[in-house]
Motif scaffolding. Sequence first.
Motif, PDB file in Angstrom:
ATOM      1  N   GLY A  18       0.806  -1.212   0.000  1.00 43.59           N
ATOM      2  CA  GLY A  18       0.000   0.000   0.000  1.00 43.59           C
ATOM      3  C   GLY A  18       0.838   1.259   0.000  1.00 43.59           C
ATOM      4  N   ALA A  19       0.166   2.362  -0.288  1.00 44.50           N
ATOM      5  CA  ALA A  19       0.868   3.643  -0.374  1.00 44.50           C
ATOM      6  C   ALA A  19       0.271   4.644   0.590  1.00 44.50           C
ATOM      7  CB  ALA A  19       0.782   4.191  -1.797  1.00 44.50           C
ATOM      8  N   GLU A  20       1.093   5.591   0.958  1.00 39.32           N
ATOM      9  CA  GLU A  20       0.705   6.739   1.768  1.00 39.32           C
ATOM     10  C   GLU A  20       1.529   7.902   1.266  1.00 39.32           C
ATOM     11  OE1 GLU A  20      -0.677   6.945   5.520  1.00 39.32           O
ATOM     12  OE2 GLU A  20      -2.018   5.492   4.622  1.00 39.32           O
ATOM     13  N   PRO A 135       4.066  17.252   7.896  1.00 36.64           N
ATOM     14  CA  PRO A 135       4.960  17.390   6.744  1.00 36.64           C
ATOM     15  C   PRO A 135       6.255  16.625   6.973  1.00 36.64           C
ATOM     16  CG  PRO A 135       4.864  19.432   8.002  1.00 36.64           C
ATOM     17  CD  PRO A 135       3.883  18.480   8.618  1.00 36.64           C
ATOM     18  N   PRO A 136       6.880  16.144   5.953  1.00 30.82           N
ATOM     19  CA  PRO A 136       6.537  16.381   4.559  1.00 30.82           C
ATOM     20  C   PRO A 136       5.564  15.360   3.977  1.00 30.82           C
ATOM     21  CG  PRO A 136       8.678  15.323   4.666  1.00 30.82           C
ATOM     22  CD  PRO A 136       8.207  15.505   6.081  1.00 30.82           C
ATOM     23  N   PHE A 137       5.165  14.349   4.728  1.00 29.39           N
ATOM     24  CA  PHE A 137       4.248  13.295   4.294  1.00 29.39           C
ATOM     25  C   PHE A 137       4.597  12.810   2.879  1.00 29.39           C
ATOM     26  CE2 PHE A 137      -0.282  11.664   3.589  1.00 29.39           C
ATOM     27  CZ  PHE A 137      -0.078  10.541   4.371  1.00 29.39           C
ATOM     28  N   GLU A 138       5.833  12.331   2.770  1.00 28.56           N
ATOM     29  CA  GLU A 138       6.368  11.884   1.481  1.00 28.56           C
ATOM     30  C   GLU A 138       5.646  10.647   0.966  1.00 28.56           C
ATOM     31  OE1 GLU A 138      10.613  11.429   1.599  1.00 28.56           O
ATOM     32  OE2 GLU A 138      10.877  13.394   2.511  1.00 28.56           O
ATOM     33  N   PHE A 139       5.419  10.619  -0.334  1.00 27.15           N
ATOM     34  CA  PHE A 139       4.802   9.463  -0.991  1.00 27.15           C
ATOM     35  C   PHE A 139       5.787   8.303  -0.979  1.00 27.15           C
ATOM     36  CE2 PHE A 139       3.733   7.137  -4.989  1.00 27.15           C
ATOM     37  CZ  PHE A 139       2.497   6.656  -4.573  1.00 27.15           C
ATOM     38  N   ASN A 140       5.346   7.129  -0.529  1.00 31.77           N
ATOM     39  CA  ASN A 140       6.260   5.999  -0.392  1.00 31.77           C
ATOM     40  C   ASN A 140       6.288   5.091  -1.614  1.00 31.77           C
ATOM     41  OD1 ASN A 140       3.720   4.869   0.012  1.00 31.77           O
ATOM     42  ND2 ASN A 140       4.413   3.449   1.574  1.00 31.77           N
ATOM     43  N   GLY A 141       5.585   5.468  -2.685  1.00 34.72           N
ATOM     44  CA  GLY A 141       5.644   4.735  -3.945  1.00 34.72           C
ATOM     45  C   GLY A 141       6.558   5.469  -4.909  1.00 34.72           C
ATOM     46  N   LYS A 142       6.315   5.260  -6.190  1.00 32.22           N
ATOM     47  CA  LYS A 142       7.122   5.914  -7.225  1.00 32.22           C
ATOM     48  C   LYS A 142       6.203   6.747  -8.106  1.00 32.22           C
ATOM     49  CE  LYS A 142      10.568   5.071 -10.761  1.00 32.22           C
ATOM     50  NZ  LYS A 142      11.411   4.087 -11.434  1.00 32.22           N
TER      51      LYS A 142
END
Length: 169
Positions: A18-20, A135-142
Amino acid sequence: VMNRSFSISVDAEVPKDGAEGVLYAMGGNDGGLTFFIMDGKLQYAYNYVAAEYFRVTSKDNVPAGRHKLRFEFEVKGKPDVAKGKGAPGTAQLYIDDKLVGQTEFPYTMPLSMGLGAGASVGCDPGSPAIPDYKPPFEFNGKIYNVTVDVSGDLIQDHESAAKIMMARQ
């Protein structure tokens, strides 16, 4: 994106577990927008001058794999700048061209985003557009590609159009 129809399309890969994280954000805690995945759901939130927050959330989880994730805003009226209200409209979320969420935003900001109105891809640095994440709540996918389209040529919902046609028969 002020007082006009627009879309944000993101070509992204979601990990198996999953992604966040934020796909695209603009503005900050004094006004802005954020397109993100949280708790498995595709979401878009709009911060109206830190006084109100409008949101649309997908009914479906975003599945693992590479997907086209899209937010569309279709203007449905005129802004009332004298009263500090931008254009109202319909907010829609799509996963691979399938409509997965829709709501109405009664108004938007009329003239400009917050003071720190920079745009970012893959995170929401600085003061976040909404208080729901840190923040920064970085996307963990690509993320392969992000397109913000302000032409007003929204992609049509062929599924809904087909249902309307079938109902007429």
